[in-house]
Design a protein around this motif. Structure first.
Motif, PDB file in Angstrom:
ATOM      1  N   LEU A   7      22.984 -54.096 -12.161  1.00 19.09           N
ATOM      2  CA  LEU A   7      23.265 -52.775 -11.619  1.00 19.09           C
ATOM      3  C   LEU A   7      24.558 -52.210 -12.200  1.00 19.09           C
ATOM      4  CD1 LEU A   7      22.521 -50.521  -9.612  1.00 19.09           C
ATOM      5  CD2 LEU A   7      23.851 -51.752  -7.914  1.00 19.09           C
ATOM      6  N   GLY A   8      25.589 -53.025 -12.274  1.00 20.41           N
ATOM      7  CA  GLY A   8      26.851 -52.579 -12.861  1.00 20.41           C
ATOM      8  C   GLY A   8      26.699 -52.188 -14.318  1.00 20.41           C
ATOM      9  N   LEU A   9      25.902 -52.944 -15.057  1.00 19.74           N
ATOM     10  CA  LEU A   9      25.664 -52.635 -16.462  1.00 19.74           C
ATOM     11  C   LEU A   9      24.907 -51.315 -16.615  1.00 19.74           C
ATOM     12  CD1 LEU A   9      25.842 -53.652 -19.409  1.00 19.74           C
ATOM     13  CD2 LEU A   9      23.623 -54.738 -19.035  1.00 19.74           C
ATOM     14  N   VAL A  10      23.870 -51.127 -15.816  1.00 21.34           N
ATOM     15  CA  VAL A  10      23.097 -49.877 -15.879  1.00 21.34           C
ATOM     16  C   VAL A  10      23.969 -48.682 -15.507  1.00 21.34           C
ATOM     17  CG1 VAL A  10      21.205 -48.601 -14.799  1.00 21.34           C
ATOM     18  CG2 VAL A  10      20.864 -50.970 -15.508  1.00 21.34           C
ATOM     19  N   LEU A  11      24.753 -48.807 -14.450  1.00 24.41           N
ATOM     20  CA  LEU A  11      25.620 -47.689 -14.050  1.00 24.41           C
ATOM     21  C   LEU A  11      26.688 -47.397 -15.097  1.00 24.41           C
ATOM     22  CD1 LEU A  11      26.021 -48.298 -10.227  1.00 24.41           C
ATOM     23  CD2 LEU A  11      24.673 -46.553 -11.374  1.00 24.41           C
ATOM     24  N   GLY A  12      27.237 -48.436 -15.690  1.00 24.77           N
ATOM     25  CA  GLY A  12      28.232 -48.244 -16.748  1.00 24.77           C
ATOM     26  C   GLY A  12      27.651 -47.510 -17.950  1.00 24.77           C
ATOM     27  N   LEU A  13      26.439 -47.904 -18.358  1.00 24.69           N
ATOM     28  CA  LEU A  13      25.778 -47.222 -19.470  1.00 24.69           C
ATOM     29  C   LEU A  13      25.435 -45.781 -19.119  1.00 24.69           C
ATOM     30  CD1 LEU A  13      23.448 -50.075 -20.741  1.00 24.69           C
ATOM     31  CD2 LEU A  13      25.497 -49.163 -21.857  1.00 24.69           C
ATOM     32  N   LEU A  14      25.023 -45.546 -17.887  1.00 23.80           N
ATOM     33  CA  LEU A  14      24.701 -44.194 -17.449  1.00 23.80           C
ATOM     34  C   LEU A  14      25.935 -43.293 -17.474  1.00 23.80           C
ATOM     35  CD1 LEU A  14      22.465 -42.350 -16.293  1.00 23.80           C
ATOM     36  CD2 LEU A  14      23.228 -43.060 -14.033  1.00 23.80           C
ATOM     37  N   VAL A  15      27.044 -43.790 -16.978  1.00 16.53           N
ATOM     38  CA  VAL A  15      28.291 -43.012 -16.986  1.00 16.53           C
ATOM     39  C   VAL A  15      28.719 -42.711 -18.413  1.00 16.53           C
ATOM     40  CG1 VAL A  15      30.765 -43.146 -16.482  1.00 16.53           C
ATOM     41  CG2 VAL A  15      29.099 -43.766 -14.739  1.00 16.53           C
ATOM     42  N   ARG A  16      28.597 -43.692 -19.287  1.00 15.59           N
ATOM     43  CA  ARG A  16      28.987 -43.491 -20.687  1.00 15.59           C
ATOM     44  C   ARG A  16      28.075 -42.467 -21.369  1.00 15.59           C
ATOM     45  NH1 ARG A  16      31.196 -47.986 -24.489  1.00 15.59           N
ATOM     46  NH2 ARG A  16      31.569 -46.720 -26.329  1.00 15.59           N
TER      47      ARG A  16
END
Length: 111
Positions: A7-16
């Motif tokens: 989840l943290g990885l997906v959210l980080g990629l989404l924000v980027r």
């Protein structure tokens, strides 16, 4: 615990990925920002639109979109009217001073 990392990885990629869009939206918001409040004959439209929109949203929040199997048409029309009143407080008219001086109303009409 691995789902939390995922989840943290997906959210980080989404924000980027959304970073460039955020910059463009910030520039657009700065360009079309209204003056220091709504004054004059169009002020009642903003207040009325806010009240009607708040009522319609509260109705949707409390009853849903299909209360007792029926779509609440009055609330939908109220929301549409409220948004229209807030979005166009001048009633579609441009002020003369803005047209001559190249103010906000003249810029919006030219776009």
């Amino acid at each position: 615990m691995p789902w939390l990392v995922l989840l943290g990885l997906v959210l980080g990629l989404l924000v980027r990925a959304l970073r460039p869009l955020e910059r463009r939206l910030a520039l657009t918001a700065a360009r079309v920002r209204p003056g220091a409040g709504v004054r004059g004959p169009g002020a009642w439209r903003v207040w009325a639109g806010g009240v009607v929109s708040a009522w319609a949203l509260a109705y949707f929040a409390g009853h849903g979109f299909a209360h007792e199997g029926r779509f609440p048409g009055a609330a939908a029309v109220g929301l549409a009217v409220g948004v229209a009143l807030v979005a166009d407080p001048g009633g579609g008219r441009q002020e003369r001073g803005d047209e001559k001086s190249g103010g906000r109303a003249a810029r919006v009409g030219a776009v």
